[in-house]
Write a protein that holds these residues in place. Structure first.
Motif, short mmCIF file in Angstrom:
data_model
loop_
_atom_site.label_atom_id
_atom_site.label_comp_id
_atom_site.label_asym_id
_atom_site.label_seq_id
_atom_site.Cartn_x
_atom_site.Cartn_y
_atom_site.Cartn_z
N VAL A 92 0.65 -5.09 7.79
CA VAL A 92 2.08 -5.33 8.10
C VAL A 92 2.66 -4.20 7.81
CG1 VAL A 92 1.82 -7.62 8.71
CG2 VAL A 92 2.55 -6.89 6.33
N ALA A 93 3.96 -4.17 8.66
CA ALA A 93 4.88 -3.23 8.08
C ALA A 93 6.14 -4.21 7.91
CB ALA A 93 5.16 -2.22 8.83
N ARG A 119 0.88 -1.16 0.13
CA ARG A 119 -0.01 0.00 0.03
C ARG A 119 0.80 1.24 0.18
NH1 ARG A 119 -4.02 -2.34 -2.07
NH2 ARG A 119 -5.32 -3.63 -0.78
N ARG A 120 2.02 1.01 0.69
CA ARG A 120 2.82 2.39 0.83
C ARG A 120 4.34 1.89 0.76
NH1 ARG A 120 1.87 7.24 3.79
NH2 ARG A 120 0.01 6.24 4.84
N LEU A 121 5.34 2.80 0.13
CA LEU A 121 6.53 2.50 0.58
C LEU A 121 7.06 3.74 1.18
CD1 LEU A 121 7.86 1.85 -2.99
CD2 LEU A 121 7.28 0.08 -1.31
N ASN A 122 7.84 3.53 2.21
CA ASN A 122 8.49 4.68 2.99
C ASN A 122 10.18 4.60 2.67
OD1 ASN A 122 8.57 6.62 5.05
ND2 ASN A 122 8.36 5.16 6.73
N LEU A 170 4.53 3.62 11.59
CA LEU A 170 5.50 3.28 10.43
C LEU A 170 6.80 4.19 10.91
CD1 LEU A 170 4.82 3.53 6.87
CD2 LEU A 170 5.65 1.60 7.96
N ALA A 171 6.80 5.36 11.33
CA ALA A 171 7.90 6.06 11.61
C ALA A 171 8.73 5.63 12.71
CB ALA A 171 7.59 7.56 12.19
N VAL A 172 7.90 4.96 13.70
CA VAL A 172 8.39 4.43 15.02
C VAL A 172 9.33 2.99 14.86
CG1 VAL A 172 7.90 3.30 17.26
CG2 VAL A 172 6.89 5.33 16.76
N PRO A 174 -2.05 5.97 14.32
CA PRO A 174 -2.11 6.33 13.05
C PRO A 174 -1.03 5.47 12.39
CG PRO A 174 -2.29 8.38 14.34
CD PRO A 174 -1.84 7.27 15.24
N GLU A 175 -1.29 4.85 11.10
CA GLU A 175 -0.25 4.29 10.37
C GLU A 175 0.98 5.10 10.06
OE1 GLU A 175 -1.48 2.11 7.11
OE2 GLU A 175 -0.03 3.09 5.78
#
Lengths: 349, 349
Positions: A114-115, A45-48, A168-170, A163-164
């Protein structure tokens, strides 16, 4: 049923070239959709993107989002993974589990959000929407596609109460507080007290989590080092550090003297700033028989090794390992329990 | 009498550019002959170039000794120290104490025959004979010139019972056995036994000393990994390792499997080979909660950090620190007590 070649839990069966290397070192991965028996396929869904990677791309293309997007697409298509060829770094991704091989040891189920906690640099990836929903101007890349997790990959289920983006940042930096926790708990110094812990870059993401982890693990005192007054105010407000000092971490004598003035030298110094040249100062800020933990990807191995030798410094120097069992849970717990951590993170989203 | 600027024990008063860095990071040092009050000047008899540095120079110039010599001369002249700009590494030197400042804490006297145990990368150096006595084809560089030791430098008096070349070769790598000794002694694994220690590059200088140190410190078993059969025979003859295996350390699965076959995974893996790309294999060869000690200057910090994370490996990774109190004495003792160490060293002189 698996394709003919046997799967190796570290993913070497997906390496196309050069032969014999690990997926992270590979030029090109086999990103086929079909999974081996111990693999998991995730709908992305998303790349970081890794901060260093995004910065390099953005600077190269002078902030032209269309060109940045085109290059990311090209990298993923040609390499079968998102690994910036200049910085060597990748990032992480968020998605939903789509298929789980019968021998997967990861404990995931179809539908889990998941991340990935292993780097994109070793994760087979296919983008299926040409990144149409991304303007190329932020590290956060909404997309549709799929990625493959190996037997020995790590993925964390995303919590429902956060929040997603925050989760993610954590999760992106969760190795730092986990290692700080272990180092502080295993400290055996004089006086049966915990160590004095200095965190260089204490107002940043990995830095604030490291400060919180150090205190919870029993540090005798915590010192946050920040580059300027604005960050000093933020860190003081957060309450995460007993002392906050301003110093340029690239100036070894300034760093040494600042930490000393705040009650140092530190028994444990944690380097969390992504600028090169902090090795010498970190060593000088650390007490005899103390420990330096390098979490910055800008760390130079030879500068650290030769620096400590050149300073005749008897310090233990650790390469920050992004993985430790339980690291995701610990970091998310710190975020929930420490309002100071949360506020610093939310400022940076 | 000292020059006007006050001396700092770490030598920053000799940094010409850029300002504010430690001598090791400096592009250029002030190599003036006159000493500050806490310094020592040494008459240099021989330089011992770091192996990685010499190899890089030799390969660059395709083994042309004259060109290698010219480049070393040029580096020393332009930088005021011998630091290979590509590898970042230096080496060490041997000489005779020529002048001792009144405030020097090193305990040296004029006429002492010494080896410096801090790197050439931070040692002000002047070559006065144009390296006329060196053919550019060996790491051992006979020369005449002078070098400066700072207040916080380390120098060892050379023992009278050993040939100088042999002492030098041992002192050059004495940080490795000292750290291995500490890691093995502090190991607390299951069964109250010592760790299984694998040394990658076990037939080399730091490798053979590391094997000897591991056994004396109480290793449960020692495994020497070497790149080919000839080194395997040498290491077997030396008796320093319980098991000797042949593997290419750059091939992660081969290294993992070789160590496993010899009784691994290792609780402690020591990397002593100066080739890039050994990080993944070292991590994979190491047991869960084990320790990897990187002594190779060819180690990449990011490859180690991201590699362990990508492999979901809970290993402690140490940057090999060339300094530890007593390291010179320990290494010289190992050389005297272990005929296997001595024979491997003498073969390499």
């Amino acid at each position: 049923m698996s394709p003919p070649q046997a799967a190796d839990p570290v993913g070497t069966h997906r390496v196309l070239e050069p032969a014999g290397v690990l997926p992270q070192q590979a030029l090109r991965l086999d990103a086929r959709r079909e999974i081996w028996d111990d693999e998991v396929r995730v709908r992305v869904r998303r790349l970081n993107l890794d901060a260093a990677s995004f910065r390099q791309l953005s600077e190269k293309h002078r902030g032209d989002g269309g060109q940045v997007r085109a290059e990311v697409l090209d990298i993923v298509r040609s390499r079968g993974k998102m690994q910036n060829p200049v910085t060597g770094s990748g990032g992480m991704l968020v998605g939903v589990v789509e298929e789980v091989g019968p021998d997967s040891p990861l404990g995931l189920a179809v539908g889990d959000r998941v991340a990935t906690l292993v780097s994109l640099t070793l994760t087979p990836l296919v983008v299926e929407d040409a990144l149409a929903g991304w303007d190329g101007r932020s590290e956060q890349v909404p997309t549709d596609g799929y990625a493959i997790l190996f037997g020995r990959s790590i993925a964390a289920r995303l919590p429902d109460d956060l929040p997603e983006e925050l989760s993610l940042a954590v999760l992106d930096v969760c190795g730092a507080p986990a290692l700080v926790d272990r180092v502080v708990r295993s400290y055996t110094g004089p006086d049966h007290r915990g160590p004095v812990v200095a965190v260089v870059g204490g107002a940043g993401k990995s830095g604030s989590l490291s400060l919180a982890a150090a205190r919870q693990a029993g540090a005798y005192g915590t010192i946050g080092v920040v580059p300027h007054d604005r960050e000093a105010s933020l860190l003081r407000e957060s309450g995460l550090a007993d002392d906050v000092v301003v110093a340029d971490a690239r100036d070894p004598l300034a760093l040494r003297d600042a930490v000393r003035a705040a009650g140092g030298p530190a028994d444990v110094t944690v380097v969390c700033v992504d600028v090169p040249g902090c090795e010498g100062g970190a060593v000088l800020a650390t007490a005899d028989r103390g420990t330096v933990v390098f979490f910055s990807m800008a760390t130079s191995f030879s500068a650290a090794a030769l620096g400590a030798e050149g300073l005749a410094a008897d310090v233990t120097m650790l390469v920050g390992n992004g993985y430790m069992p339980g690291h995701a849970d610990l970091a998310l717990r710190l975020l929930r329990e420490e309002p100071g951590v949360r506020s610093l993170f939310e400022r940076r989203l």
